[in-house]
Design an enzyme around this catalytic site. Structure first.
Site, short mmCIF file in Angstrom:
data_model
loop_
_atom_site.label_atom_id
_atom_site.label_comp_id
_atom_site.label_asym_id
_atom_site.label_seq_id
_atom_site.Cartn_x
_atom_site.Cartn_y
_atom_site.Cartn_z
N ARG A 96 0.85 -1.10 -0.09
CA ARG A 96 0.02 -0.03 -0.03
C ARG A 96 0.85 1.09 -0.07
O ARG A 96 1.89 1.23 0.72
CB ARG A 96 -1.01 0.05 1.27
CG ARG A 96 -1.99 -1.05 1.18
CD ARG A 96 -3.15 -0.43 0.10
NE ARG A 96 -4.29 -1.30 -0.01
CZ ARG A 96 -4.52 -2.59 -0.56
NH1 ARG A 96 -3.61 -2.75 -1.30
NH2 ARG A 96 -5.58 -3.08 -0.60
N HIS A 153 -1.73 0.84 -9.71
CA HIS A 153 -2.08 -0.09 -8.65
C HIS A 153 -2.94 -1.40 -9.49
O HIS A 153 -3.85 -1.54 -9.38
CB HIS A 153 -3.18 0.58 -7.77
CG HIS A 153 -3.37 -0.40 -6.52
ND1 HIS A 153 -3.84 0.19 -5.25
CD2 HIS A 153 -3.45 -1.71 -6.15
CE1 HIS A 153 -3.87 -0.68 -4.47
NE2 HIS A 153 -3.69 -1.98 -4.90
N GLU A 195 -3.67 7.93 -3.62
CA GLU A 195 -4.03 7.17 -4.94
C GLU A 195 -5.34 7.74 -5.86
O GLU A 195 -6.18 8.04 -4.66
CB GLU A 195 -4.24 5.63 -5.00
CG GLU A 195 -2.94 4.98 -4.87
CD GLU A 195 -3.11 3.44 -4.75
OE1 GLU A 195 -4.13 2.91 -5.41
OE2 GLU A 195 -2.11 2.90 -4.65
C1 GLV Z 1 -5.35 -4.98 -4.02
O1 GLV Z 1 -4.41 -4.03 -3.79
C2 GLV Z 1 -5.83 -5.75 -3.15
O2 GLV Z 1 -5.82 -5.41 -1.68
O3 GLV Z 1 -6.47 -6.79 -3.48
#
Ligand code: GLV
Length: 323
Positions: A237, A285, A266
């Protein structure tokens, strides 16, 4: 008998939607952009179930506005967007989608590692800028991966999948995580302190969830501890890394490069200084974004939702203590 109302905050594969529709009255948010918080807040009073994504903030206020909520099903393995303590207090089970995205996410983390080590995005820019005029002994020289030292911070499912990939590259493996030393040595690694890992690794790859304890885990001091030739890979993250400190470390050559699939915030702003650096590769992401894996995640989110509506334990529940 009236059917349970469910809101899905984004389009899901059509097969998943069809299956869900057999169990509830389903409303799907059709826009590309997520619904605003206020939109979910207005709807939640009517809902028995909610399918959320990591872009949706699901907090205590929202849960209080939805006294009929029987289940919150998050289509992600991470659930830092949900106030799980608040869900516990209100007895609402929360589902996530672990396991199915492990290998896909580790593939991407390793792809980022290789791309920054061997400067692949820079190579494309080099050609596009018309600079490829001859073969040259030093142009775009990168760092070796084979035989290098990989430091894995957080060794859950995805960290272990990263370790399996590292074995194929004959990498020395250092691990900082909660698992015990025997478990780490079973995957070919040595359990070390974060400080030792940072000092000795050629690549540092982050695989911890975002919590109060891991927020800005990698900041100025940690980056200063890393080798000038080392690289940071973040597919966890964005909040695990202090972005201002990372920018300075990359700009000043304290570390060589970074590969980030996640940022804080983000999406990253177009004028974020990190985007101005050639030695920082940023992806939007997408680590779990293979066609097959995203469908499996949607199916798992549906399984959790359907079980929750029926009052059954969720197949993958992040807060089983509610039962
Ligand atoms: C993506 O980042 C997830 O947590 O699935």
């Amino acid at each position: 008998m009236s059917r349970d109302k469910v809101f899905a905050t984004r389009q899901l594969p059509s097969a998943t939607l069809e299956r869900l529709s057999a169990h509830c009255e389903l409303e799907v948010w059709e826009d590309f952009m997520p619904p605003d918080y206020e939109v979910i807040l207005r709807k939640v009073g009517q809902l028995s179930g909610l399918i959320s994504l990591l872009t949706d903030r699901i907090d205590a206020q929202l849960m209080d506005a939805g006294p009929g909520l029987k289940v919150i099903s998050n289509m992600a393995v991470g659930y830092d967007n949900i106030d799980v303590a608040a869900a516990n207090e209100r007895g609402i089970p929360v589902g996530n989608t672990p396991g199915v995205l492990t290998e896909t996410t580790a593939d991407f983390a390793f792809a980022l590692l290789m791309a920054v080590a061997r400067r692949i995005p820079e190579a494309k820019q080099y050609i596009q800028a018309g600079k490829w005029r001859t073969w040259h002994p030093t142009v775009l020289s990168g760092q070796d991966i084979y035989g290098a030292t990989l430091g894995i911070v957080g060794c859950g499912r995805i960290g272990k999948a990263m370790a399996r990939r590292a074995a194929g590259f004959n990498m020395r493996l250092l691990v900082n995580s909660l698992e015990d030393a025997d478990e780490i040595s079973a995957i070919g690694g040595d359990k070390v302190s974060l400080d030792e890992l940072l000092r000795e690794s050629d690549f540092v790859s982050l695989h911890v969830p975002l919590t109060d304890d891991t927020y800005h885990l990698i900041g100025k001091d940690e980056l200063a501890a890393m080798k000038p030739s080392s690289m940071l890979i973040n597919t966890a993250r964005g909040g695990v890394v202090d972005p201002a400190a990372l920018y300075e470390a990359l700009r000043d050559g304290e570390i060589l490069a970074a590969g980030l699939d996640v940022t804080e915030p983000e999406p990253i702003a177009l004028d974020d200084p990190l985007l101005s650096l050639d030695n920082c590769l940023v992806a939007p992401h997408i680590a779990s974004a293979s066609v097959a894996t995203r469908s499996k995640m949607a199916e798992m989110a549906a399984d959790n939702l359907i079980a929750g509506l029926a009052g059954q334990p969720l197949p993958t529940c992040v807060n089983p203590e509610v039962y």
